[in-house]
Design an enzyme around this catalytic site. Structure first.
Site, PDB file in Angstrom:
ATOM      1  CB  CYS A 191      -1.137  -0.189   1.174  1.00 48.03           C
ATOM      2  SG  CYS A 191      -2.303  -1.196   0.964  1.00 48.03           S
ATOM      3  CG  HIS A 325      -1.637   4.703   5.046  1.00 50.94           C
ATOM      4  ND1 HIS A 325      -1.367   4.934   3.761  1.00 50.94           N
ATOM      5  CD2 HIS A 325      -1.728   3.367   5.571  1.00 50.94           C
ATOM      6  CE1 HIS A 325      -1.514   3.423   3.305  1.00 50.94           C
ATOM      7  NE2 HIS A 325      -1.682   2.534   4.443  1.00 50.94           N
ATOM      8  CG  HIS A 360      -6.289   1.254   1.627  1.00 48.93           C
ATOM      9  ND1 HIS A 360      -5.249   1.838   0.831  1.00 48.93           N
ATOM     10  CD2 HIS A 360      -5.650   0.683   2.599  1.00 48.93           C
ATOM     11  CE1 HIS A 360      -3.970   1.420   1.014  1.00 48.93           C
ATOM     12  NE2 HIS A 360      -4.246   0.836   2.098  1.00 48.93           N
TER      13      HIS A 360
END
Lengths: 451, 86
Positions: A191, A325, A360
């Site tokens: 990620c 994040h 996400h």
């Protein structure tokens, strides 16, 4: 750590593929209007009894003006795609999965915005550095099914299985389309991939190896990707789609799986200034490291402390915004917020959590969120942390551990840092943070172009 | 199966290959060469072969494909051979 001096790097173009948005301009207006781009995921609902979560940020082919040509032998295998707007030639579409097509379209937009001539694009000094987090599942699913289940010849899995699924397919397809003669590579770090590719491209220019780069991250719509995370039981569940992604909120119970692409055009600063480019931002620093604690998943406060030290590179100047994040998972958000406090103190900046608006995007996350940082610089507005009405008034369990060395206040003490709606303020610099499985951490410092 | 019937079927298959321009499918004869006359990228030949198998309900052997030439005649001959082989 010594900071090796190098050249400055400007951001001169951007483009992407965003859920529920026709283009970058709609993406920007929806974000600053505090909208959510999350919907019920139809692909998952078709298997309702087998899945746990039912929401996602996804993009369908018609939404990108693409048509799928399904293989008549096997209805779920996209033999190729048709570009209804004739932006990409058929030969390039034939070697692409849908994420590679999004990358090519986004690259075209970024190059157009950059105003690079054909000579600049096709130069030996122009690189392509793009990556994605997962595999080209939509192509692979039938490839293997044809072979193992139906016992067909290898050729019936399609003659383009390799080029459409190889790890650096997006970079390869963009490079073949734009015909650059410099490097063509991919960086993969789960990620953190999106920011990792941009960071690597920044270093190529900073250290004089390239003058320009098309770079970013992608995650293409795929039920398999969703299934993997759903099986880990880490996806958000039990909220309406638009309220499902809720970083830092007490009721958060997982992230929202999302898909999209973000591509930017980077250029050596002096050359960008000399040709009068519209400079969207200047990258001051990129730093990445590993937790080094032997844990694949759990975030590390010490790792993030070292990350902050690296990205600040000796500067004491606080960024105006920290683009976190902030995934909406129970453990990740708390550690991240407290490490930001540890690095920057309790005030003098704001925190923006764009995953609260579009979920996400995995391999695409760092790049699309970097674009949100560029938009914040442009609009001089902070993007919000939606769906975070309640912050924990109690200490986190790990804060009660005698070995904890971080801030000793509960998350609720930092309400003032987390806006629930976008608002205007002068923004001169933004730090972008992304992390990935394997304990990888990445941070990038971006500044407003000072004419 | 008549040769012309096979050519007609073959053209139907070729019409579904995006990378062949429709005007190249006008006036196709047995001498037409896929690579030279139709500018079919060699990477697309695999897809065409797989589609031909589907269209004519046959399965080629690997050797058949390895030895295959690039003209329409070569493909028609092979289809007839495989059909005869049963």
């Amino acid at each position: 750590m010594d900071n090796i001096p190098g050249r400055k790097v400007a951001v001169v173009g951007m483009g992407g593929a965003f859920p529920t948005c026709k283009d970058l301009s709609e993406f920007s207006s929806k974000l600053f209007a505090n909208k959510s781009l999350i919907r019920t995921f139809d692909d998952a609902m078709a298997y309702e009894k087998q899945v746990r979560s039912t929401v996602a940020g996804f993009i369908t082919e018609p939404e990108m003006d693409l048509e799928v040509i399904w293989d008549p032998m096997e209805g779920i295998y996209p033999e190729t795609y048709i570009d209804k707007l004739n932006r990409i030639p058929d030969a390039n579409l034939a070697t692409s999965d849908v994420g590679s097509i999004w990358s090519m379209l986004a690259a075209q937009n970024a190059i157009k915005m950059a105003g690079w001539s054909k000579d600049l694009v096709q130069s030996e000094r122009t690189g392509v550095v793009i990556g994605s987090g997962g595999s080209a599942n939509v192509i692979l699913r039938t490839g293997w099914h044809n072979f193992y289940v139906y016992g067909r010849k290898t050729r019936h899995s399609g003659g383009h299985t390799v080029d459409r699924t190889m790890t650096y397919r997006e970079a390869a397809n963009v490079s073949v389309l734009i015909k650059n003669k410099g490097v063509c590579e991919t960086i993969s770090s789960a990620c953190a991939t999106g920011l990792g590719n941009i960071g690597y491209a920044y270093r190529l220019i900073k250290y004089g190896l390239q003058d320009r780069a098309i770079t970013g991250g992608v995650e293409s719509t795929s039920l398999e990707t969703f299934i993997g995370f759903d099986g880990m039981m880490v996806l958000s569940r039990g909220f309406s789609p638009e309220e499902s992604s809720r970083p830092f909120d007490m009721a958060r119970n997982g992230f929202v799986c999302s898909f999209g692409a973000g591509i930017v055009a980077l250029e050596e600063y002096e050359q960008a200034v000399a040709r009068g480019a519209d400079i969207l931002g200047v990258i001051d620093e990129y730093f990445n490291n590993s937790d080094g604690d032997g844990d694949m998943f759990y975030p590390s406060f010490a790792g993030q402390q070292r990350l902050w030290k690296g990205v600040m590179a000796g500067s004491n100047e606080k960024p105006d915004v920290v683009k976190v994040h902030g995934t909406s998972t129970p453990s990740g958000d708390a550690i991240e917020l407290l490490s930001v406090i540890d690095a920057l103190g309790e005030d003098g900046y704001h925190i923006s959590a764009p995953k609260s608006q579009f979920g996400h995007m995995l391999g695409g996350a760092g790049a699309v969120e970097f674009i949100t940082a560029l938009l914040m610089l442009k609009e001089q507005k902070v993007l919000p942390c939606l769906n975070s009405p309640n912050l924990n008034p109690e200490l986190e369990t790990f804060q009660k551990n005698p070995e904890w060395k971080g801030p000793m206040k509960p998350l609720a003490a930092y309400r003032h840092l987390l806006p629930q709606e976008s608002f205007s303020k002068p923004i001169n610099s933004i730090v972008c943070l992304n992390y990935g499985f394997g304990g990888t951490n990445s941070a990038l410092k971006l500044s407003r172009y000072d004419k | 199966m008549e040769r012309q019937e096979i050519i007609d079927g073959l053209i139907e298959v070729l019409k579904t290959v995006r990378m062949i321009e429709p005007e190249k499918l006008v006036g196709v004869t047995e001498e037409t060469d896929f690579l030279a006359d139709m500018s079919v990228p060699s990477s697309q030949m695999i897809a065409i072969v797989a589609k031909v198998e589907q269209k004519f309900d046959i399965e080629f052997e690997d050797d058949d494909i390895d030895d295959l030439g690039s003209t329409v005649k070569d493909v028609v001959d092979l289809i007839l051979k495989v059909k005869a082989r049963g």
